[in-house]
Scaffold this motif. Structure first.
Motif, PDB file in Angstrom:
ATOM      1  N   THR A 114      42.784  18.243  22.181  1.00 44.44           N
ATOM      2  CA  THR A 114      41.709  17.807  23.082  1.00 44.44           C
ATOM      3  C   THR A 114      40.454  17.438  22.302  1.00 44.44           C
ATOM      4  N   LEU A 115      40.082  18.281  21.345  1.00 41.13           N
ATOM      5  CA  LEU A 115      38.877  18.020  20.553  1.00 41.13           C
ATOM      6  C   LEU A 115      39.056  16.794  19.654  1.00 41.13           C
ATOM      7  N   SER A 116      40.281  16.563  19.198  1.00 41.03           N
ATOM      8  CA  SER A 116      40.557  15.356  18.402  1.00 41.03           C
ATOM      9  C   SER A 116      40.372  14.099  19.239  1.00 41.03           C
ATOM     10  N   ASP A 117      40.818  14.154  20.482  1.00 46.06           N
ATOM     11  CA  ASP A 117      40.642  13.013  21.392  1.00 46.06           C
ATOM     12  C   ASP A 117      39.154  12.700  21.586  1.00 46.06           C
ATOM     13  N   ILE A 118      38.360  13.751  21.766  1.00 46.10           N
ATOM     14  CA  ILE A 118      36.919  13.561  21.974  1.00 46.10           C
ATOM     15  C   ILE A 118      36.271  13.007  20.709  1.00 46.10           C
ATOM     16  N   SER A 119      36.645  13.544  19.564  1.00 47.57           N
ATOM     17  CA  SER A 119      36.080  13.090  18.283  1.00 47.57           C
ATOM     18  C   SER A 119      36.374  11.620  18.041  1.00 47.57           C
ATOM     19  N   ARG A 120      37.599  11.206  18.346  1.00 48.61           N
ATOM     20  CA  ARG A 120      37.971   9.793  18.153  1.00 48.61           C
ATOM     21  C   ARG A 120      37.158   8.891  19.070  1.00 48.61           C
ATOM     22  N   ILE A 149      34.116   9.473  20.260  1.00 50.97           N
ATOM     23  CA  ILE A 149      32.754   9.413  19.739  1.00 50.97           C
ATOM     24  C   ILE A 149      32.687   8.469  18.548  1.00 50.97           C
ATOM     25  N   ALA A 150      33.641   8.614  17.617  1.00 56.34           N
ATOM     26  CA  ALA A 150      33.653   7.778  16.411  1.00 56.34           C
ATOM     27  C   ALA A 150      33.776   6.306  16.771  1.00 56.34           C
ATOM     28  N   SER A 151      34.627   5.986  17.750  1.00 53.90           N
ATOM     29  CA  SER A 151      34.826   4.579  18.122  1.00 53.90           C
ATOM     30  C   SER A 151      33.563   3.991  18.742  1.00 53.90           C
ATOM     31  N   LEU A 152      32.823   4.788  19.496  1.00 51.04           N
ATOM     32  CA  LEU A 152      31.597   4.306  20.120  1.00 51.04           C
ATOM     33  C   LEU A 152      30.470   4.163  19.099  1.00 51.04           C
ATOM     34  N   ILE A 153      30.427   5.051  18.117  1.00 59.88           N
ATOM     35  CA  ILE A 153      29.421   4.951  17.056  1.00 59.88           C
ATOM     36  C   ILE A 153      29.646   3.692  16.226  1.00 59.88           C
ATOM     37  N   GLN A 154      30.903   3.317  16.025  1.00 58.91           N
ATOM     38  CA  GLN A 154      31.238   2.170  15.181  1.00 58.91           C
ATOM     39  C   GLN A 154      31.079   0.826  15.886  1.00 58.91           C
ATOM     40  N   LYS A 155      30.902   0.844  17.195  1.00 57.77           N
ATOM     41  CA  LYS A 155      30.741  -0.418  17.917  1.00 57.77           C
ATOM     42  C   LYS A 155      29.466  -1.143  17.503  1.00 57.77           C
ATOM     43  N   LYS A 156      29.524  -2.463  17.480  1.00 61.09           N
ATOM     44  CA  LYS A 156      28.335  -3.260  17.137  1.00 61.09           C
ATOM     45  C   LYS A 156      27.307  -3.223  18.266  1.00 61.09           C
ATOM     46  N   GLU A 157      27.801  -3.196  19.504  1.00 64.49           N
ATOM     47  CA  GLU A 157      26.901  -3.226  20.642  1.00 64.49           C
ATOM     48  C   GLU A 157      26.207  -1.870  20.807  1.00 64.49           C
ATOM     49  N   PRO A 158      24.953  -1.871  21.251  1.00 63.20           N
ATOM     50  CA  PRO A 158      24.248  -0.607  21.508  1.00 63.20           C
ATOM     51  C   PRO A 158      24.930   0.178  22.622  1.00 63.20           C
ATOM     52  N   ASN A 159      24.932   1.475  22.499  1.00 59.23           N
ATOM     53  CA  ASN A 159      25.433   2.349  23.554  1.00 59.23           C
ATOM     54  C   ASN A 159      24.771   3.713  23.400  1.00 59.23           C
ATOM     55  N   ASN A 180      19.640   8.694  16.332  1.00 62.10           N
ATOM     56  CA  ASN A 180      18.268   9.173  16.479  1.00 62.10           C
ATOM     57  C   ASN A 180      18.128  10.690  16.484  1.00 62.10           C
ATOM     58  N   TYR A 181      19.176  11.386  16.930  1.00 63.09           N
ATOM     59  CA  TYR A 181      19.060  12.844  17.062  1.00 63.09           C
ATOM     60  C   TYR A 181      20.135  13.599  16.282  1.00 63.09           C
ATOM     61  N   HIS A 182      21.038  12.851  15.623  1.00 68.35           N
ATOM     62  CA  HIS A 182      22.130  13.471  14.849  1.00 68.35           C
ATOM     63  C   HIS A 182      22.965  14.419  15.711  1.00 68.35           C
ATOM     64  N   ASP A 183      23.086  14.067  16.956  1.00 68.55           N
ATOM     65  CA  ASP A 183      23.865  14.866  17.902  1.00 68.55           C
ATOM     66  C   ASP A 183      24.228  13.967  19.076  1.00 68.55           C
ATOM     67  N   VAL A 184      25.380  14.218  19.677  1.00 69.27           N
ATOM     68  CA  VAL A 184      25.769  13.519  20.903  1.00 69.27           C
ATOM     69  C   VAL A 184      26.026  14.596  21.952  1.00 69.27           C
ATOM     70  N   PRO A 185      25.068  14.854  22.828  1.00 69.85           N
ATOM     71  CA  PRO A 185      25.259  15.901  23.839  1.00 69.85           C
ATOM     72  C   PRO A 185      26.479  15.617  24.710  1.00 69.85           C
ATOM     73  N   ASN A 212      31.060  10.948  30.290  1.00 70.96           N
ATOM     74  CA  ASN A 212      31.477   9.843  31.164  1.00 70.96           C
ATOM     75  C   ASN A 212      32.417   8.869  30.465  1.00 70.96           C
ATOM     76  N   GLU A 213      32.468   8.921  29.139  1.00 62.93           N
ATOM     77  CA  GLU A 213      33.357   8.048  28.377  1.00 62.93           C
ATOM     78  C   GLU A 213      34.748   8.647  28.198  1.00 62.93           C
ATOM     79  N   LEU A 214      34.894   9.912  28.554  1.00 57.43           N
ATOM     80  CA  LEU A 214      36.158  10.606  28.318  1.00 57.43           C
ATOM     81  C   LEU A 214      37.130  10.397  29.466  1.00 57.43           C
ATOM     82  N   GLU A 215      38.414  10.347  29.142  1.00 57.71           N
ATOM     83  CA  GLU A 215      39.437  10.231  30.171  1.00 57.71           C
ATOM     84  C   GLU A 215      39.480  11.499  31.004  1.00 57.71           C
ATOM     85  N   PHE A 216      39.893  11.346  32.251  1.00 55.16           N
ATOM     86  CA  PHE A 216      39.934  12.481  33.165  1.00 55.16           C
ATOM     87  C   PHE A 216      40.829  13.597  32.618  1.00 55.16           C
TER      88      PHE A 216
END
Length: 320
Positions: A124-130, A132-142, A150-155, A161-165
């Protein structure tokens, strides 16, 4: 190899099986646009005496009505499952953040979870980490990229809301007993708003309801046949949920109808009233288009009680 049948041949096969048409050209276009296999193989069996014979007097428009009803039920289930999902994600992220508010990325640390199922927690934690990593690597802002930069953390309330149910469901399943209990108490308040009865919902029962919602969600999202759909496991009997609708202790509780009722635990009454009334209207409208068989057979396809479509609407809040 099964031979191709053109629209004229498809209509002829159905005529030979006793199906009547009030407008063949419209029927041909409906089969063309919606797939003969999907319409006939999935939705006409309830109108058949046997594999090759329809009940006398059955018309194509009745099969079409059942297909439309199934489509409408799926659309409304998805709409309100997303409402339930929004509430559940928000509640879980709040109580997890409250529990670990002084620890960056606490929700990604195995130490934040009991060690009863280490392999499931790791997956489960691997799914979440992947994610987060994919969203950080996107060119578009999110929002994830913004918080990471900006905060070195992703609450958790940012990423949730980005995670699968299914991922969120497993997070809850493996959370601490304190978090699980707080979430369950809030969901019991939703149930109270719908039933006006106080009931304790054990976290284990929430797990099972979430499994059912997840299975129905997947069925609907892939546009699979919903009628006669059953979940893999049965729910435990909660009288306030089931008995007002005649679902007794020994009745099946792995159906579309049982999941429909449990959604009262995931949204306030103002949302559930709209959901309830919308489905009621859809069943009622299509009942007027199906006459060859008792409409109870259609309700039975979804395990809704006989005559449910004739129930009274739930009072909704009027706009001021």
């Amino acid at each position: 190899m099964r031979p191709f049948k053109n629209l004229e041949q498809q209509i002829q096969i159905l005529r030979e099986r006793g199906l009547a048409f009030d407008n063949e050209e419209e029927a041909k276009l409906y089969l063309l646009d919606n797939n003969y296999y999907n319409i006939i193989n999935m939705y006409s069996k309830v109108f058949q005496e046997n594999t090759n014979q329809y009940v006398s007097g059955t018309e194509f428009k009745e099969i079409k009505a059942l297909h439309i009803l199934d489509t409408e039920i799926k659309a409304n289930l998805m709409k309100f499952i997303l409402v339930a999902e929004k509430h559940f994600k928000s509640i879980l992220s709040y109580y997890m953040a409250e529990e670990y508010h002084d620890m960056p990325y606490a929700y990604l640390r195995t130490s934040s979870y009991p060690d009863t199922s280490p392999l499931e927690i790791s997956r489960t934690l691997s799914d979440i980490s992947r994610k987060i990593a994919s969203l950080i690597q996107k060119k578009e802002p999110n929002s994830v990229k913004h918080h990471h930069g900006n905060y070195h953390d992703v609450p958790l309330w940012v990423i949730i809301n980005e995670l699968e149910f299914g991922t969120v469901r497993h997070m809850y399943k493996h959370s601490s007993s304190r978090v699980r209990t707080k979430v369950a108490r809030r969901l019991a308040q939703f149930l109270y708003s719908n039933t006006k009865e106080s009931v304790q919902l054990p976290p284990e029962y929430i797990d099972r309801m979430l499994e059912h919602i997840n299975e129905i969600r997947n069925c609907v999202a892939h546009n699979n046949k919903l009628h006669h759909f059953t979940c893999r496991k049965h729910l435990y009997h909660v009288a306030v949920l089931f008995e007002p609708y005649g679902v007794l202790k020994d009745s099946p509780k792995n159906t579309v109808f049982s999941t429909f009722l449990t959604l009262q635990c995931f949204m306030p009454d103002k949302d559930y009233r709209i959901f309830y009334n919308t489905l009621l209207k859809r069943f009622k409208v299509q009942s007027k288009n199906i006459s060859t068989i008792p409409f109870s057979k259609v309700l039975e396809c979804y395990s809704f009680p006989d005559g449910w479509h004739l129930s009274e609407k739930r009072a909704q809040q009027t706009k001021e």
